[in-house]
Scaffold this motif. Structure first.
Motif, PDB file in Angstrom:
ATOM      1  N   ALA A 136       0.816  -1.327  -0.051  1.00  0.00           N
ATOM      2  CA  ALA A 136       0.122  -0.148   0.032  1.00  0.00           C
ATOM      3  C   ALA A 136       0.908   1.156   0.108  1.00  0.00           C
ATOM      4  CB  ALA A 136      -0.773  -0.080   1.160  1.00  0.00           C
ATOM      5  N   GLU A 137       1.911   1.125   0.583  1.00  0.00           N
ATOM      6  CA  GLU A 137       2.886   2.381   0.820  1.00  0.00           C
ATOM      7  C   GLU A 137       3.628   2.639  -0.566  1.00  0.00           C
ATOM      8  OE1 GLU A 137       3.881   1.946   5.420  1.00  0.00           O
ATOM      9  OE2 GLU A 137       5.162   1.206   4.089  1.00  0.00           O
ATOM     10  N   ALA A 138       4.036   1.421  -1.107  1.00  0.00           N
ATOM     11  CA  ALA A 138       4.727   1.507  -2.445  1.00  0.00           C
ATOM     12  C   ALA A 138       3.908   2.059  -3.417  1.00  0.00           C
ATOM     13  CB  ALA A 138       5.078   0.132  -2.821  1.00  0.00           C
ATOM     14  N   ASP A 139       2.410   1.567  -3.384  1.00  0.00           N
ATOM     15  CA  ASP A 139       1.428   2.024  -4.601  1.00  0.00           C
ATOM     16  C   ASP A 139       1.102   3.528  -4.381  1.00  0.00           C
ATOM     17  OD1 ASP A 139       1.198  -0.387  -5.261  1.00  0.00           O
ATOM     18  OD2 ASP A 139      -0.693  -1.034  -4.409  1.00  0.00           O
ATOM     19  N   ALA A 140       1.129   4.172  -3.130  1.00  0.00           N
ATOM     20  CA  ALA A 140       0.760   5.532  -2.925  1.00  0.00           C
ATOM     21  C   ALA A 140       1.891   6.355  -3.311  1.00  0.00           C
ATOM     22  CB  ALA A 140       0.444   5.760  -1.426  1.00  0.00           C
ATOM     23  N   LEU A 141       3.293   5.888  -2.895  1.00  0.00           N
ATOM     24  CA  LEU A 141       4.314   6.502  -3.260  1.00  0.00           C
ATOM     25  C   LEU A 141       4.699   6.588  -4.854  1.00  0.00           C
ATOM     26  CD1 LEU A 141       6.705   8.413  -2.190  1.00  0.00           C
ATOM     27  CD2 LEU A 141       8.085   6.356  -1.970  1.00  0.00           C
ATOM     28  N   SER A 142       4.304   5.496  -5.537  1.00  0.00           N
ATOM     29  CA  SER A 142       4.327   5.451  -7.019  1.00  0.00           C
ATOM     30  C   SER A 142       3.636   6.297  -7.534  1.00  0.00           C
ATOM     31  CB  SER A 142       4.206   3.822  -7.401  1.00  0.00           C
ATOM     32  OG  SER A 142       5.041   2.950  -6.882  1.00  0.00           O
ATOM     33  N   ALA A 143       2.130   6.478  -7.248  1.00  0.00           N
ATOM     34  CA  ALA A 143       1.133   7.262  -7.805  1.00  0.00           C
ATOM     35  C   ALA A 143       1.677   8.701  -7.591  1.00  0.00           C
ATOM     36  CB  ALA A 143      -0.127   7.007  -7.279  1.00  0.00           C
ATOM     37  N   ALA A 144       2.253   9.037  -6.502  1.00  0.00           N
ATOM     38  CA  ALA A 144       2.445  10.535  -6.098  1.00  0.00           C
ATOM     39  C   ALA A 144       3.883  10.649  -6.903  1.00  0.00           C
ATOM     40  CB  ALA A 144       3.093  10.495  -4.764  1.00  0.00           C
ATOM     41  N   LEU A 145       4.512   9.852  -7.511  1.00  0.00           N
ATOM     42  CA  LEU A 145       5.793  10.386  -8.388  1.00  0.00           C
ATOM     43  C   LEU A 145       5.345  10.290  -9.758  1.00  0.00           C
ATOM     44  CD1 LEU A 145       8.816   8.488  -6.464  1.00  0.00           C
ATOM     45  CD2 LEU A 145       8.247  11.056  -6.740  1.00  0.00           C
ATOM     46  N   LEU A 146       4.362   9.869 -10.265  1.00  0.00           N
ATOM     47  CA  LEU A 146       3.879   9.958 -11.775  1.00  0.00           C
ATOM     48  C   LEU A 146       3.370  11.218 -12.008  1.00  0.00           C
ATOM     49  CD1 LEU A 146       1.179   6.751 -12.072  1.00  0.00           C
ATOM     50  CD2 LEU A 146       3.600   7.115 -13.189  1.00  0.00           C
ATOM     51  N   ASN A 147       3.454  11.526 -13.580  1.00  0.00           N
ATOM     52  CA  ASN A 147       3.035  12.745 -13.774  1.00  0.00           C
ATOM     53  C   ASN A 147       4.109  13.870 -13.791  1.00  0.00           C
ATOM     54  OD1 ASN A 147       0.646  11.741 -14.915  1.00  0.00           O
ATOM     55  ND2 ASN A 147      -0.252  11.949 -13.003  1.00  0.00           N
ATOM     56  N   GLN A 148       5.503  13.508 -13.495  1.00  0.00           N
ATOM     57  CA  GLN A 148       6.625  14.345 -13.211  1.00  0.00           C
ATOM     58  C   GLN A 148       7.383  14.238 -14.376  1.00  0.00           C
ATOM     59  OE1 GLN A 148       7.407  15.400  -9.227  1.00  0.00           O
ATOM     60  NE2 GLN A 148       6.119  13.991  -8.474  1.00  0.00           N
ATOM     61  N   GLY A 149       7.098  13.701 -15.433  1.00  0.00           N
ATOM     62  CA  GLY A 149       8.136  13.465 -16.540  1.00  0.00           C
ATOM     63  C   GLY A 149       9.108  12.396 -15.997  1.00  0.00           C
ATOM     64  N   PRO A 150       9.874  12.137 -17.076  1.00  0.00           N
ATOM     65  CA  PRO A 150      10.905  10.788 -16.925  1.00  0.00           C
ATOM     66  C   PRO A 150      11.687  11.180 -15.691  1.00  0.00           C
ATOM     67  CG  PRO A 150      11.512  12.083 -18.680  1.00  0.00           C
ATOM     68  CD  PRO A 150      10.317  12.770 -18.372  1.00  0.00           C
ATOM     69  N   LEU A 151      11.394   9.836 -14.698  1.00  0.00           N
ATOM     70  CA  LEU A 151      12.514   9.916 -13.481  1.00  0.00           C
ATOM     71  C   LEU A 151      13.155   8.625 -13.126  1.00  0.00           C
ATOM     72  CD1 LEU A 151      10.782   9.284 -10.679  1.00  0.00           C
ATOM     73  CD2 LEU A 151      10.050  11.338 -11.053  1.00  0.00           C
ATOM     74  N   ALA A 152      13.961   8.486 -12.592  1.00  0.00           N
ATOM     75  CA  ALA A 152      14.523   7.055 -12.078  1.00  0.00           C
ATOM     76  C   ALA A 152      14.515   7.139 -10.679  1.00  0.00           C
ATOM     77  CB  ALA A 152      15.633   6.829 -12.670  1.00  0.00           C
ATOM     78  N   VAL A 153      14.378   5.910 -10.082  1.00  0.00           N
ATOM     79  CA  VAL A 153      14.520   5.851  -8.546  1.00  0.00           C
ATOM     80  C   VAL A 153      15.409   4.551  -8.003  1.00  0.00           C
ATOM     81  CG1 VAL A 153      13.215   5.235  -6.291  1.00  0.00           C
ATOM     82  CG2 VAL A 153      12.185   6.752  -8.113  1.00  0.00           C
ATOM     83  N   THR A 154      16.461   4.812  -7.405  1.00  0.00           N
ATOM     84  CA  THR A 154      17.057   3.607  -6.829  1.00  0.00           C
ATOM     85  C   THR A 154      16.907   3.413  -5.344  1.00  0.00           C
ATOM     86  OG1 THR A 154      19.245   2.332  -7.044  1.00  0.00           O
ATOM     87  CG2 THR A 154      19.118   4.790  -6.568  1.00  0.00           C
ATOM     88  N   VAL A 155      16.944   2.235  -4.735  1.00  0.00           N
ATOM     89  CA  VAL A 155      16.895   2.154  -3.392  1.00  0.00           C
ATOM     90  C   VAL A 155      18.293   2.137  -2.893  1.00  0.00           C
ATOM     91  CG1 VAL A 155      16.511   0.307  -1.747  1.00  0.00           C
ATOM     92  CG2 VAL A 155      14.937   0.323  -3.815  1.00  0.00           C
ATOM     93  N   LEU A 156      18.315   2.826  -1.854  1.00  0.00           N
ATOM     94  CA  LEU A 156      19.449   3.118  -1.008  1.00  0.00           C
ATOM     95  C   LEU A 156      19.816   2.364   0.307  1.00  0.00           C
ATOM     96  CD1 LEU A 156      19.884   6.727  -1.233  1.00  0.00           C
ATOM     97  CD2 LEU A 156      20.979   5.275  -2.694  1.00  0.00           C
ATOM     98  N   ASN A 157      20.841   1.828   0.770  1.00  0.00           N
ATOM     99  CA  ASN A 157      21.111   1.339   2.128  1.00  0.00           C
ATOM    100  C   ASN A 157      20.523   2.500   3.095  1.00  0.00           C
ATOM    101  OD1 ASN A 157      22.064   0.128   4.368  1.00  0.00           O
ATOM    102  ND2 ASN A 157      24.026  -0.090   3.544  1.00  0.00           N
ATOM    103  N   GLU A 158      19.783   2.157   3.784  1.00  0.00           N
ATOM    104  CA  GLU A 158      19.018   2.998   4.578  1.00  0.00           C
ATOM    105  C   GLU A 158      20.114   3.171   6.064  1.00  0.00           C
ATOM    106  OE1 GLU A 158      17.139  -0.959   5.684  1.00  0.00           O
ATOM    107  OE2 GLU A 158      17.682   0.298   4.097  1.00  0.00           O
TER     108      GLU A 158
END
Length: 355
Positions: A136-158
């Motif tokens: 559910a958190e991943a879905d909400a964040l994915s939707a929030a990052l849409l419509n902002q043009g081409p972007l990439a996301v990588t997972v960091l070591n927290e």
């Protein structure tokens, strides 16, 4: 701090183009209207969740907001990536060697490897599986990052990011953190022998997303769209020759390395470029919903997107645009919204002028 029952705290730490700490707080109010906890050095009030794109099932509102949000610290670049016109990716930096996700502003894909050249993406629903997010958190964040043009996301070591875990009082039964590096305005580079794709849209009654201005309907083709044009002011440009269409592509891709070859305009065709001009963040965009003609004037009905209050946006200047093609030759073009109101810069002539 009395705290709710079964207190859980989940965090998304965003770096790069978006510097935000987004915290979901979960718990059982146990029949009370409110509860309270301390996040960091701040006492906050927890109540039932409020309607919001970032609200997820089981979470509580924090001081009347769906999540608790703070800025994150600055970070050196952790990801470098380009996307070519054949759909392949070249990842030259991925410091944490984490999974890379890419969105063109409409759909998501996951890269087959964390680094290298000629990588292909696999279509995915969004960021599910990234870090320690719930679906559910991943879905909400994915939707929030849409419509902002081409972007990439990588997972960091927290464990290696500059922001320490929040001190939570009372102690939660579960504490999760996921750190992401967001790379906005991913450049598109020209691939050898690539062809520019297009999408033909036939407007008509009952077709989803189709809005018509008064006049005879016209079939249009979306040739390309993006968010990083070399245009600072709202403008509409019209091309009735292959040379003028190439000039349109030059404006649209002027801030990128290489300009894709413009497709054939075709005999008697007209292309129209709609440029929103410079915007302060991501989250803006434009697309054509319908086309009509009356008295020799072509009218395009367009939808302009902008970020809503509290939206997650990439902190980078953007310049959204779209280019469409129609059959027939038009020297006068109007661009209006769904209510028939002219958009700024919404009257266009040839590529050398706007009016």
């Amino acid at each position: 701090m009395n705290g709710p029952g079964n207190l859980r705290v989940h965090e998304a730490l965003l770096y790069g183009g978006t510097q935000e700490r987004i915290t979901w707080v979960y718990g059982d109010l146990r029949g009370s209207a409110q509860s309270s906890v301390k996040l960091g050095n701040t006492a906050v009030e927890l109540r039932a969740q409020v309607p919001d794109p970032l609200a997820v099932a089981g979470s509580l509102s924090v001081n009347g907001k769906a999540t608790y949000r703070l800025p994150t610290a600055a970070m050196t670049p952790k990801l470098a990536l380009t996307h070519d016109t054949q759909g392949l990716f070249n990842v030259t930096l991925n410091e944490a060697a984490g999974t890379v996700y890419f969105t063109d502003g409409r759909t998501w894909s996951r890269l087959s490897a964390p680094a290298g050249a000629g990588l292909r993406g696999t279509a995915v629903a969004g960021l599910r599986g990234a870090g320690n997010f719930t679906d559910a958190e991943a879905d909400a964040l994915s939707a929030a990052l849409l419509n902002q043009g081409p972007l990439a996301v990588t997972v960091l070591n927290e464990a290696g990011v500059p922001d320490a875990p929040l001190a939570v009082e009372p102690a939660p039964t579960e504490y999760r953190r996921t750190a992401l590096y967001v790379l906005p305005n991913v450049r598109t580079v020209v691939a050898q022998g690539s062809a520019t794709g297009s999408v033909t849209i036939t407007p008509g009654a009952g077709q989803p997303g189709s809005v018509q201005a008064q006049g005879a309907r016209v079939t249009f083709t979306e040739l390309a769209s993006g968010t990083n044009a070399a245009v600072t002011d709202p403008t509409v440009r019209v091309a009735t020759s292959q040379g003028e269409l190439s000039a349109l592509y030059g404006l649209a891709y002027g801030r990128q390395t290489g300009v894709p070859a413009a497709p054939s305009l075709g005999a008697g065709g007209t292309a129209v470029g709609i440029f929103l001009g410079q915007r302060p963040t991501g989250g803006y965009g434009v697309r054509v919903l319908g086309a009509s003609t009356q008295g020799g004037v072509l009218t395009l009905t367009a939808e302009v997107r902008s970020p809503g209050p509290g939206s997650i946006t990439t902190q980078a200047l953007t310049s959204p645009w779209t280019i469409v093609r129609v059959s027939g030759t038009y020297r006068e073009v109007r661009v209006v919204n769904a209510q028939g109101q002219s958009l700024p810069g919404g009257a266009g002539g040839g590529t050398g002028q706007t009016r």
